[in-house]
Design an enzyme around this catalytic site. Structure first.
Site, mmCIF file in Angstrom:
data_model
loop_
_atom_site.group_PDB
_atom_site.id
_atom_site.type_symbol
_atom_site.label_atom_id
_atom_site.label_comp_id
_atom_site.label_asym_id
_atom_site.label_seq_id
_atom_site.Cartn_x
_atom_site.Cartn_y
_atom_site.Cartn_z
ATOM 1 N N ASN A 1 2.336 -2.520 -8.595
ATOM 2 C CA ASN A 1 3.271 -2.593 -9.732
ATOM 3 C C ASN A 1 4.662 -2.062 -9.402
ATOM 4 O O ASN A 1 5.607 -2.270 -10.169
ATOM 5 C CB ASN A 1 2.713 -1.847 -10.961
ATOM 6 C CG ASN A 1 1.580 -2.571 -11.654
ATOM 7 O OD1 ASN A 1 0.714 -1.958 -12.266
ATOM 8 N ND2 ASN A 1 1.561 -3.903 -11.568
ATOM 9 N N ASP B 185 -4.617 -6.370 -19.087
ATOM 10 C CA ASP B 185 -3.623 -7.350 -18.643
ATOM 11 C C ASP B 185 -3.085 -8.154 -19.827
ATOM 12 O O ASP B 185 -3.805 -8.413 -20.789
ATOM 13 C CB ASP B 185 -4.288 -8.281 -17.618
ATOM 14 C CG ASP B 185 -3.267 -9.014 -16.773
ATOM 15 O OD1 ASP B 185 -2.062 -8.732 -16.896
ATOM 16 O OD2 ASP B 185 -3.680 -9.885 -15.993
HETATM 17 C C1 FPP Z 1 -0.520 -5.423 -17.323
HETATM 18 O O1 FPP Z 1 0.200 -6.313 -18.157
HETATM 19 C C2 FPP Z 1 -0.353 -4.064 -17.750
HETATM 20 C C3 FPP Z 1 0.232 -3.067 -17.002
HETATM 21 C C4 FPP Z 1 0.777 -3.307 -15.667
HETATM 22 C C5 FPP Z 1 0.401 -1.706 -17.510
HETATM 23 C C6 FPP Z 1 -0.684 -1.178 -18.377
HETATM 24 C C7 FPP Z 1 -0.062 -0.212 -19.284
HETATM 25 C C8 FPP Z 1 -0.349 -0.056 -20.588
HETATM 26 C C9 FPP Z 1 -1.469 -0.724 -21.265
HETATM 27 C C10 FPP Z 1 0.517 0.807 -21.394
HETATM 28 C C11 FPP Z 1 0.152 2.203 -21.573
HETATM 29 C C12 FPP Z 1 -0.998 2.733 -20.814
HETATM 30 C C13 FPP Z 1 -1.570 3.910 -21.125
HETATM 31 C C14 FPP Z 1 -2.717 4.403 -20.328
HETATM 32 C C15 FPP Z 1 -1.105 4.710 -22.243
HETATM 33 P P1 FPP Z 1 1.354 -7.177 -17.524
HETATM 34 O O2 FPP Z 1 2.622 -6.455 -17.732
HETATM 35 O O3 FPP Z 1 1.023 -7.494 -16.104
HETATM 36 O O4 FPP Z 1 1.264 -8.460 -18.408
HETATM 37 P P2 FPP Z 1 1.597 -9.958 -17.970
HETATM 38 O O5 FPP Z 1 0.590 -10.305 -16.894
HETATM 39 O O6 FPP Z 1 1.384 -10.722 -19.227
HETATM 40 O O7 FPP Z 1 3.013 -9.975 -17.489
#
Ligand code: FPP
Length: 232
Positions: free
Chosen positions: A66, A18
């Protein structure tokens, strides 16, 4: 005198990655830049886990919730996943990594589904390490999926072991440790069944900043946790 426990290195660690969005926002960058940096943190963590002797890593890459994000962010995330899957399929052999994907197939784009099938079958014989990507994953949906499968089998009464055997990845042991980055301290529909006796490690570090040193801190916190499994 009670002794400080020294737990062995966890076999299975699950991570809620996250903070990509906030990492990008802090730098006045688009959210996708955060996800790109997050993909690099995935590589670092994968290497750190292998080095530490962990055998299975489950990563929460895309949740069933998501889909409510803006379309361009979803498209960008899927492009990134496609690139990552294709690279890992090629490199998995070298490191003995078996790729698994946990989640509902619907409504994943057909191109991704095809790539998942290819990645899973191309790496099926690798035995050194398992990378389980939770993609279009929701824990409540996973439990409902298990119960529906049992109903279809005609079961009238079920035991906890029946549910365990019908999860997306019935062969994986429950994670001993679940890590969540970015300071949030909740499960967000991740591994609700499997987390029954998991230890939790929360860190304020944003996922794109997560590295081997942070991974070691999580392992070190886990090492001294008293795991009683309901006993004394
Ligand atoms: C949460 O951060 C992250 C995600 C919803 C996506 C996770 C994806 C990756 C780490 C990228 C690539 C993955 C792989 C397996 C190659 P957020 O966007 O919710 O962050 P925030 O809470 O700060 O908005």
């Amino acid at each position: 005198m009670s002794q400080t426990p020294v737990n062995p290195v966890p076999q299975h660690i699950a991570i809620i990655m996250d903070g990509n969005g906030r990492w990008a926002q802090e730098r006045c960058l688009p959210r996708l830049a955060g996800h790109n940096a997050g993909a690099k943190a995935v590589e670092r963590t994968l290497k750190a886990a292998q080095k530490a002797g962990v055998k299975i890593l489950t990563l929460y890459a895309f949740s069933t919730e998501n889909w409510t994000r803006p379309a361009d962010e979803i498209d960008g995330l899927f492009k990134l996943l496609e690139q990552t899957l294709s690279r890992y399929t090629k490199e998995a052999e070298k490191y003995g990594i078996r790729l698994l994907v946990s989640g509902a197939k619907e409504p994943l784009p057909p191109a991704i589904l095809k790539q998942i099938d290819q990645a899973v079958s191309a790496t099926a014989e690798n035995t050194q390490f398992i990378l389980n990507l939770a993609l279009n994953y929701g824990a409540r949906q996973e439990i409902v999926h298990a119960v529906n499968a049992l109903l279809q089998e005609g079961k009238k009464e079920i035991q906890p072991s029946d549910i365990s055997q019908h999860l997306y990845q019935p062969s994986l042991p429950d994670p001993e440790l679940i890590i969540r980055t970015s300071g949030e301290e909740r499960l967000s529909n991740f591994l609700l069944w499997q987390a029954a006796y998991s230890e939790f490690y929360f860190t304020p570090v944003l996922w794109p900043d997560f590295d081997e040193a942070e991974f070691e801190k999580a392992l070190s916190a886990y090492r001294t946790r008293k795991r009683r499994f309901g006993g004394l």
